[in-house]
Write a protein that holds these residues in place. Structure first.
Motif, short mmCIF file in Angstrom:
data_model
loop_
_atom_site.label_atom_id
_atom_site.label_comp_id
_atom_site.label_asym_id
_atom_site.label_seq_id
_atom_site.Cartn_x
_atom_site.Cartn_y
_atom_site.Cartn_z
N ALA A 258 0.84 -1.21 0.00
CA ALA A 258 0.00 0.00 0.00
C ALA A 258 0.87 1.26 0.00
CB ALA A 258 -0.92 -0.01 1.22
N ALA A 259 1.95 1.25 0.79
CA ALA A 259 2.86 2.40 0.83
C ALA A 259 3.55 2.58 -0.52
CB ALA A 259 3.88 2.23 1.94
N ALA A 260 3.92 1.47 -1.16
CA ALA A 260 4.57 1.55 -2.47
C ALA A 260 3.63 2.14 -3.51
CB ALA A 260 5.06 0.17 -2.91
N ALA A 261 2.37 1.71 -3.46
CA ALA A 261 1.37 2.26 -4.40
C ALA A 261 1.18 3.75 -4.18
CB ALA A 261 0.05 1.51 -4.25
N ARG A 262 1.16 4.16 -2.93
CA ARG A 262 1.02 5.58 -2.61
C ARG A 262 2.25 6.36 -3.11
NH1 ARG A 262 -1.78 10.13 -2.21
NH2 ARG A 262 -1.15 11.45 -0.45
N ALA A 263 3.43 5.77 -2.94
CA ALA A 263 4.65 6.43 -3.41
C ALA A 263 4.62 6.63 -4.92
CB ALA A 263 5.86 5.60 -3.00
N ARG A 264 4.18 5.61 -5.63
CA ARG A 264 4.09 5.74 -7.10
C ARG A 264 3.11 6.84 -7.49
NH1 ARG A 264 5.20 0.10 -6.96
NH2 ARG A 264 3.01 -0.37 -6.55
N ALA A 265 2.00 6.90 -6.75
CA ALA A 265 1.00 7.93 -7.05
C ALA A 265 1.55 9.33 -6.81
CB ALA A 265 -0.24 7.70 -6.18
N LEU A 266 2.55 9.44 -5.95
CA LEU A 266 3.18 10.73 -5.66
C LEU A 266 4.38 11.00 -6.57
CD1 LEU A 266 3.01 10.59 -1.76
CD2 LEU A 266 1.65 12.06 -3.25
N GLY A 267 4.59 10.10 -7.53
CA GLY A 267 5.66 10.31 -8.50
C GLY A 267 7.02 9.81 -8.07
N LEU A 268 7.05 8.94 -7.05
CA LEU A 268 8.31 8.39 -6.56
C LEU A 268 8.58 7.01 -7.13
CD1 LEU A 268 7.88 9.34 -2.79
CD2 LEU A 268 9.21 10.57 -4.51
N ASN A 269 9.82 6.57 -6.98
CA ASN A 269 10.22 5.23 -7.40
C ASN A 269 10.41 4.37 -6.15
OD1 ASN A 269 11.34 2.95 -8.67
ND2 ASN A 269 13.42 3.79 -8.47
N PRO A 270 9.38 3.55 -5.77
CA PRO A 270 9.53 2.74 -4.56
C PRO A 270 10.34 1.48 -4.82
CG PRO A 270 7.36 2.39 -5.51
CD PRO A 270 8.05 3.43 -6.37
N VAL A 271 11.22 1.15 -3.87
CA VAL A 271 12.01 -0.07 -3.93
C VAL A 271 11.78 -0.82 -2.62
CG1 VAL A 271 14.31 -1.08 -4.13
CG2 VAL A 271 13.76 1.04 -5.37
N CYS A 272 11.16 -1.99 -2.70
CA CYS A 272 10.87 -2.76 -1.48
C CYS A 272 12.04 -3.68 -1.18
CB CYS A 272 9.58 -3.55 -1.65
SG CYS A 272 9.09 -4.37 -0.11
N LEU A 273 12.60 -3.54 0.00
CA LEU A 273 13.74 -4.34 0.41
C LEU A 273 13.33 -5.61 1.15
CD1 LEU A 273 16.03 -1.46 1.73
CD2 LEU A 273 16.01 -2.51 -0.55
N GLY A 274 12.03 -5.77 1.39
CA GLY A 274 11.53 -6.96 2.06
C GLY A 274 10.68 -6.63 3.26
N ASP A 275 9.75 -7.53 3.56
CA ASP A 275 8.84 -7.34 4.69
C ASP A 275 9.24 -8.19 5.89
OD1 ASP A 275 8.26 -9.78 3.47
OD2 ASP A 275 6.15 -9.70 4.07
N ASP A 276 10.37 -8.90 5.80
CA ASP A 276 10.74 -9.85 6.85
C ASP A 276 12.19 -9.66 7.29
OD1 ASP A 276 11.90 -10.67 4.51
OD2 ASP A 276 11.27 -12.76 4.66
N ILE A 277 12.64 -8.41 7.32
CA ILE A 277 14.04 -8.14 7.67
C ILE A 277 14.23 -8.25 9.18
CG2 ILE A 277 15.81 -6.35 7.72
CD1 ILE A 277 14.77 -5.42 5.01
N GLU A 278 15.22 -9.05 9.55
CA GLU A 278 15.58 -9.22 10.95
C GLU A 278 17.05 -8.87 11.14
OE1 GLU A 278 13.20 -12.73 12.89
OE2 GLU A 278 14.00 -13.45 10.98
#
Length: 410
Positions: A258-278
């Motif tokens: 959801a945050a990535a979609a919002r970032a794209r809508a704001l003209g940004l380039n989102p890069v997801c590094l993972g949802d399970d980083i420990e």
């Protein structure tokens, strides 16, 4: 929208994507016939209970337990509050009352269990061989040790009369339907809230090994308990779990998407590094700082649950510690901003969700006479960001899909 407002917007988007009031009704079937009993534990338990009442009616009965200050008024379901991250007598009383509700059920009855992060501490009922005081001491030591959440919950399950499948076994032959908001890397349902309604593949011997690995001192009586067959949790395939089902309704991945979609809508380039980083918060920060320094314009998003091995005496929280370590690695780069916060609104045991910084934060810290490296060594990230006015304070969000981190490279 300026950079700080943008990062806060992305965090708010991630939290909204995990709102139980919106999500739980999407997963509910029609209300079953016969008796329905509601139980639950976690930081989202109050809002999950409200969502269930909104969908199925306010004549439901049962109780859930949530953290102090995270309650939500319900008509029929009792919403109790207890201690977190350290268990307390209120959580023990709630667990005992929950067990009373599950005794003597029949195959015609349905139990709805509402679980979310924080449930391990909030739903506490040590076995007779273990005192609440010693369980509190073990929990505190684990929280300071740098142990992963799955390791902590392995120990908790084997020092409990309700975790590790025991609630489902207690309710059998009733049908047990569990709805879960995941706060653990990998969304393993046996780890979330220490899996009170699912089979547990870990063992008492593993729990004892974890205590030894982190040099956590315990009484010989507790060791004897973990060596006894009675300490074993309910294992996968146990016949008493045959009528138990689990549905995960919210995850860190959904919030990052959801945050990535919002970032794209704001003209940004989102890069997801993972949802399970420990890993250690400061080590994760160092690795992500290297990525940011070598990047063009982008926003790096990540989730999961870092850990902090506490050696100092300051006030911290794993998100604030991560952000301070990141700030030190970047040392005032004039094109990088970052935010790290817990989606439940509470960073560890503090009153903030996390913190935020911009290119000027390093300079302002030095101007105030603060030494970021000394404060990191003292685990006093809260103190630094409080002095800068850069804490992110939301209050309880009544959901919990763990940490949210965003690094904006402009």
């Amino acid at each position: 929208m300026d950079a700080r407002a943008l990062l806060l917007d992305l965090f708010e988007t991630a939290v909204a994507a995990a709102d139980p009031l919106r999500l739980l009704p999407l997963h509910l079937p029609p209300r079953p016939t016969g008796r329905v009993i509601v139980i639950g534990a976690g930081k989202a338990a109050g809002s999950m209970a409200r969502a269930l009442e909104d969908s199925w009616g306010q004549d439901l009965t049962g109780l859930v337990v949530t953290r102090y200050g995270h309650g939500m008024a319900c008509a029929g379901i009792a919403v109790l509050e207890a201690g977190h991250p350290l268990p307390d007598a209120a959580g023990q009383d709630a667990a005992r009352r929950m067990c009373d509700l599950l005794r003597g059920l029949t195959a015609d009855d349905t139990v709805i269990c509402l679980l979310s992060g924080g449930g391990s501490a909030l739903l506490t009922l040590p076995p007779p061989a273990v005192s609440l005081a010693e369980k509190q001491a073990v929990n505190k030591a684990l929280l300071r040790s740098g142990a992963r959440i799955d390791e902590m919950n392995c120990v908790r399950k084997h020092l409990s009369a309700v975790k590790g499948g025991r609630l489902a076994a207690m309710a059998f032959p009733a049908r047990m339907v569990t709805y879960v908001i995941s706060d653990v890397p990998g969304d393993a349902v046996e780890v979330i809230a220490s899996g009170p309604t699912v089979g547990d593949p870990t063992t008492s011997a593993e729990a004892l090994g974890i205590l030894d690995h982190y040099n956590i001192s315990v009484s010989e009586q507790l060791r004897d308990w973990l060596r006894s067959p009675q300490s074993e949790s309910v294992k996968p395939g146990d016949a008493r779990l045959a009528r138990s089902s689990v549905t995960v309704i919210a995850t860190a991945r959904q919030s990052l998407d959801a945050a990535a979609a919002r970032a794209r809508a704001l003209g940004l380039n989102p890069v997801c590094l993972g949802d399970d980083i420990e890993g250690e918060a400061r080590e994760v920060a160092a690795a992500q700082a290297t990525l940011a320094l070598g990047s063009g314009p982008a926003v790096f998003l990540s989730g999961g649950e870092t850990t902090v091995t506490v050696r100092g005496s300051g006030r911290g929280g794993r998100n604030a510690e991560y952000l301070l370590a990141l700030m030190i690695a970047l040392r005032g780069q004039n094109h990088i901003y970052a935010l790290a916060a817990d989606t439940d609104g509470i960073d560890g045991s503090e009153d903030n969700a996390g913190a935020i910084f911009g290119p000027d934060s390093w300079r302002r810290a030095l101007a105030l006479g603060l030494d970021p490296e000394v404060m990191l060594a003292d685990n006093d990230a809260y103190g630094l960001f409080e002095a800068l006015g850069d804490l992110v304070v939301t209050g309880p969000t009544r959901t919990n899909v763990n940490d949210f981190r965003a690094i904006l490279v402009t």
